[in-house]
Design a protein around this motif. Structure first.
Motif, PDB file in Angstrom:
ATOM      1  N   LEU A 160       0.812  -1.208   0.000  1.00 27.94           N
ATOM      2  CA  LEU A 160       0.000   0.000   0.000  1.00 27.94           C
ATOM      3  C   LEU A 160       0.853   1.269   0.000  1.00 27.94           C
ATOM      4  CD1 LEU A 160      -2.663  -1.175   2.587  1.00 27.94           C
ATOM      5  CD2 LEU A 160      -2.842  -1.197   0.088  1.00 27.94           C
ATOM      6  N   ASP A 161       1.873   1.290   0.802  1.00 23.43           N
ATOM      7  CA  ASP A 161       2.788   2.436   0.836  1.00 23.43           C
ATOM      8  C   ASP A 161       4.023   2.072   1.640  1.00 23.43           C
ATOM      9  OD1 ASP A 161       2.000   2.573   3.491  1.00 23.43           O
ATOM     10  OD2 ASP A 161       1.081   4.529   3.358  1.00 23.43           O
ATOM     11  N   GLY A 162       4.898   3.038   1.796  1.00 22.06           N
ATOM     12  CA  GLY A 162       6.122   2.836   2.560  1.00 22.06           C
ATOM     13  C   GLY A 162       7.330   3.222   1.749  1.00 22.06           C
ATOM     14  N   GLY A 163       8.479   2.855   2.235  1.00 18.19           N
ATOM     15  CA  GLY A 163       9.733   3.172   1.580  1.00 18.19           C
ATOM     16  C   GLY A 163      10.835   3.305   2.594  1.00 18.19           C
ATOM     17  N   PRO A 164      11.882   4.034   2.216  1.00 21.17           N
ATOM     18  CA  PRO A 164      13.006   4.198   3.145  1.00 21.17           C
ATOM     19  C   PRO A 164      12.552   4.938   4.399  1.00 21.17           C
ATOM     20  CG  PRO A 164      13.528   5.118   0.983  1.00 21.17           C
ATOM     21  CD  PRO A 164      12.102   4.697   0.949  1.00 21.17           C
ATOM     22  N   GLY A 165      13.125   4.558   5.498  1.00 25.27           N
ATOM     23  CA  GLY A 165      12.769   5.189   6.762  1.00 25.27           C
ATOM     24  C   GLY A 165      13.811   6.205   7.180  1.00 25.27           C
ATOM     25  N   GLY A 166      13.817   6.525   8.443  1.00 26.61           N
ATOM     26  CA  GLY A 166      14.764   7.483   8.995  1.00 26.61           C
ATOM     27  C   GLY A 166      15.405   6.916  10.242  1.00 26.61           C
ATOM     28  N   ALA A 167      16.163   7.739  10.925  1.00 27.05           N
ATOM     29  CA  ALA A 167      16.829   7.332  12.159  1.00 27.05           C
ATOM     30  C   ALA A 167      16.412   8.284  13.274  1.00 27.05           C
ATOM     31  CB  ALA A 167      18.335   7.351  11.970  1.00 27.05           C
ATOM     32  N   TYR A 168      15.938   7.717  14.367  1.00 22.51           N
ATOM     33  CA  TYR A 168      15.453   8.517  15.489  1.00 22.51           C
ATOM     34  C   TYR A 168      16.011   7.995  16.805  1.00 22.51           C
ATOM     35  CZ  TYR A 168      12.133  10.497  12.231  1.00 22.51           C
ATOM     36  OH  TYR A 168      11.572  11.147  11.160  1.00 22.51           O
ATOM     37  N   VAL A 169      16.198   8.916  17.738  1.00 20.32           N
ATOM     38  CA  VAL A 169      16.613   8.541  19.083  1.00 20.32           C
ATOM     39  C   VAL A 169      15.395   7.951  19.792  1.00 20.32           C
ATOM     40  CG1 VAL A 169      17.430   9.383  21.324  1.00 20.32           C
ATOM     41  CG2 VAL A 169      18.373  10.332  19.202  1.00 20.32           C
ATOM     42  N   GLN A 170      15.582   6.783  20.340  1.00 18.04           N
ATOM     43  CA  GLN A 170      14.511   6.082  21.055  1.00 18.04           C
ATOM     44  C   GLN A 170      14.977   5.853  22.488  1.00 18.04           C
ATOM     45  OE1 GLN A 170      11.801   4.839  19.095  1.00 18.04           O
ATOM     46  NE2 GLN A 170      10.683   4.066  20.841  1.00 18.04           N
ATOM     47  N   ARG A 171      14.170   6.299  23.454  1.00 16.10           N
ATOM     48  CA  ARG A 171      14.465   6.039  24.864  1.00 16.10           C
ATOM     49  C   ARG A 171      13.456   5.018  25.371  1.00 16.10           C
ATOM     50  NH1 ARG A 171      13.126  10.315  27.778  1.00 16.10           N
ATOM     51  NH2 ARG A 171      12.103  11.325  26.029  1.00 16.10           N
ATOM     52  N   THR A 172      13.948   3.969  26.009  1.00 13.76           N
ATOM     53  CA  THR A 172      13.084   2.896  26.493  1.00 13.76           C
ATOM     54  C   THR A 172      13.384   2.622  27.959  1.00 13.76           C
ATOM     55  OG1 THR A 172      13.056   1.897  24.299  1.00 13.76           O
ATOM     56  CG2 THR A 172      12.374   0.493  26.125  1.00 13.76           C
ATOM     57  N   THR A 173      12.331   2.479  28.745  1.00 14.26           N
ATOM     58  CA  THR A 173      12.468   2.107  30.148  1.00 14.26           C
ATOM     59  C   THR A 173      12.190   0.621  30.271  1.00 14.26           C
ATOM     60  OG1 THR A 173      11.678   4.259  30.872  1.00 14.26           O
ATOM     61  CG2 THR A 173      11.588   2.475  32.489  1.00 14.26           C
ATOM     62  N   LEU A 174      13.169  -0.119  30.800  1.00 21.09           N
ATOM     63  CA  LEU A 174      12.962  -1.524  31.127  1.00 21.09           C
ATOM     64  C   LEU A 174      12.741  -1.620  32.623  1.00 21.09           C
ATOM     65  CD1 LEU A 174      15.682  -3.409  29.055  1.00 21.09           C
ATOM     66  CD2 LEU A 174      13.305  -3.042  28.497  1.00 21.09           C
ATOM     67  N   GLN A 175      11.735  -2.387  33.010  1.00 20.27           N
ATOM     68  CA  GLN A 175      11.398  -2.536  34.423  1.00 20.27           C
ATOM     69  C   GLN A 175      11.517  -4.003  34.800  1.00 20.27           C
ATOM     70  OE1 GLN A 175       7.897  -0.391  35.545  1.00 20.27           O
ATOM     71  NE2 GLN A 175       7.554  -1.664  37.338  1.00 20.27           N
ATOM     72  N   TYR A 176      12.080  -4.256  35.975  1.00 21.98           N
ATOM     73  CA  TYR A 176      12.207  -5.625  36.477  1.00 21.98           C
ATOM     74  C   TYR A 176      10.844  -6.048  36.999  1.00 21.98           C
ATOM     75  CZ  TYR A 176      14.662  -9.636  38.408  1.00 21.98           C
ATOM     76  OH  TYR A 176      15.109 -10.895  38.673  1.00 21.98           O
ATOM     77  N   HIS A 177      10.238  -7.049  36.343  1.00 22.83           N
ATOM     78  CA  HIS A 177       8.861  -7.441  36.634  1.00 22.83           C
ATOM     79  C   HIS A 177       8.761  -8.960  36.610  1.00 22.83           C
ATOM     80  CE1 HIS A 177       4.499  -7.015  36.654  1.00 22.83           C
ATOM     81  NE2 HIS A 177       4.455  -7.916  35.702  1.00 22.83           N
ATOM     82  N   THR A 186       8.310   3.850  26.272  1.00 22.17           N
ATOM     83  CA  THR A 186       9.249   4.241  25.236  1.00 22.17           C
ATOM     84  C   THR A 186       8.867   5.635  24.714  1.00 22.17           C
ATOM     85  OG1 THR A 186      10.337   3.502  23.205  1.00 22.17           O
ATOM     86  CG2 THR A 186       7.981   3.113  23.354  1.00 22.17           C
ATOM     87  N   ALA A 187       9.870   6.357  24.290  1.00 24.15           N
ATOM     88  CA  ALA A 187       9.637   7.704  23.757  1.00 24.15           C
ATOM     89  C   ALA A 187      10.584   7.921  22.588  1.00 24.15           C
ATOM     90  CB  ALA A 187       9.878   8.758  24.824  1.00 24.15           C
ATOM     91  N   ARG A 188      10.050   8.509  21.515  1.00 26.65           N
ATOM     92  CA  ARG A 188      10.865   8.826  20.352  1.00 26.65           C
ATOM     93  C   ARG A 188      11.233  10.296  20.389  1.00 26.65           C
ATOM     94  NH1 ARG A 188       9.150   7.875  14.083  1.00 26.65           N
ATOM     95  NH2 ARG A 188       9.169  10.112  13.810  1.00 26.65           N
ATOM     96  N   ASP A 189      12.521  10.563  20.276  1.00 24.84           N
ATOM     97  CA  ASP A 189      13.017  11.943  20.280  1.00 24.84           C
ATOM     98  C   ASP A 189      13.400  12.336  18.864  1.00 24.84           C
ATOM     99  OD1 ASP A 189      12.633  12.133  23.022  1.00 24.84           O
ATOM    100  OD2 ASP A 189      14.650  11.475  23.494  1.00 24.84           O
ATOM    101  N   GLY A 190      14.269  13.307  18.747  1.00 25.84           N
ATOM    102  CA  GLY A 190      14.666  13.823  17.444  1.00 25.84           C
ATOM    103  C   GLY A 190      15.497  12.860  16.620  1.00 25.84           C
ATOM    104  N   LYS A 191      15.880  13.315  15.441  1.00 24.37           N
ATOM    105  CA  LYS A 191      16.665  12.483  14.537  1.00 24.37           C
ATOM    106  C   LYS A 191      18.069  12.273  15.100  1.00 24.37           C
ATOM    107  CE  LYS A 191      14.229  13.506  10.326  1.00 24.37           C
ATOM    108  NZ  LYS A 191      14.351  13.618   8.897  1.00 24.37           N
ATOM    109  N   CYS A 192      18.658  11.154  14.688  1.00 29.77           N
ATOM    110  CA  CYS A 192      20.032  10.869  15.106  1.00 29.77           C
ATOM    111  C   CYS A 192      20.871  10.487  13.888  1.00 29.77           C
ATOM    112  CB  CYS A 192      20.078   9.760  16.142  1.00 29.77           C
ATOM    113  SG  CYS A 192      19.328   8.210  15.668  1.00 29.77           S
TER     114      CYS A 192
END
Length: 192
Positions: A160-177, A186-192
């Motif tokens: 349907l659509d798509g193509g080349p992507g980009g690069a983004y800073v991703q911050r992820t919190t892992l919790q001991y569960h 998780t949170a996506r920040d600016g380009k990297c």
């Protein structure tokens, strides 16, 4: 003023022998735990007679803690990819917890209801950048680069659509569960 080294008093042979006996008694030379043969079992584990305890994250050495968290982060990313490629979020519960688990599950179910699925290829370069004081949360930063991403129709198989992507800073919190590390936010920040 000159610094001088402090020397410990010399112990005689008798004092050393008494200390050795006291040390042996204090460390428990006589054990009340069931004895074992001392040989390895065929599965490769040592028979100690006791069940192994789960190591709390705060008791782990830092290098082992970070390596385990990064391994679990990669497992989360693999399950995330599989959930979108198959429109089946059932395996996410092994690597994610709420609120993140609910967010991804709802998004995958919405794609499934529209008759769409995603295929993508990402590269990762995760690093631990912080942890909580009690070591029950690990914070990972990553430059997630999407090499390519395509959306397909599940009815026709047509792209349907798509193509080349980009690069983004991703911050992820892992919790001991429940004895393991799981992605919690998780949170996506600016380009990297």
């Amino acid at each position: 003023m000159r610094a001088r080294s402090a020397r410990s008093p010399r112990l005689g042979n008798r004092s050393a022998a008494v200390l050795a006996v006291l040390f042996a008694a204090a460390t428990g030379c006589s054990s009340t735990a069931p004895s074992s043969s001392g040989r390895l079992s065929p599965q490769g584990s040592l028979e100690t007679g006791a069940t192994p305890a789960v190591t709390a994250p705060s008791a782990m050495p830092t290098a082992q803690l970070f390596a385990t968290a990064l391994e679990r982060y990669r497992a989360y990313q693999a399950a995330y990819k599989k959930a979108y490629e198959t429109n089946d979020p059932s395996e996410l519960s092994t690597v994610a917890i709420d609120p993140l688990l609910s967010q991804i599950t709802e998004d995958v179910e919405a794609n499934k209801a529209k008759g769409q699925l995603w295929r993508f290829s990402n590269t990762f370069n995760p690093r631990v950048y912080a942890r909580s004081k009690d070591s029950t949360k690990i914070y990972i930063i990553d430059c997630v680069r999407t090499l390519v991403a395509y959306r397909y129709s599940t009815r026709t198989g047509e792209r349907l659509d798509g193509g080349p992507g980009g690069a983004y800073v991703q911050r992820t919190t892992l919790q001991y569960h429940d004895g393991t590390w799981k992605a919690a936010a998780t949170a996506r920040d600016g380009k990297c």
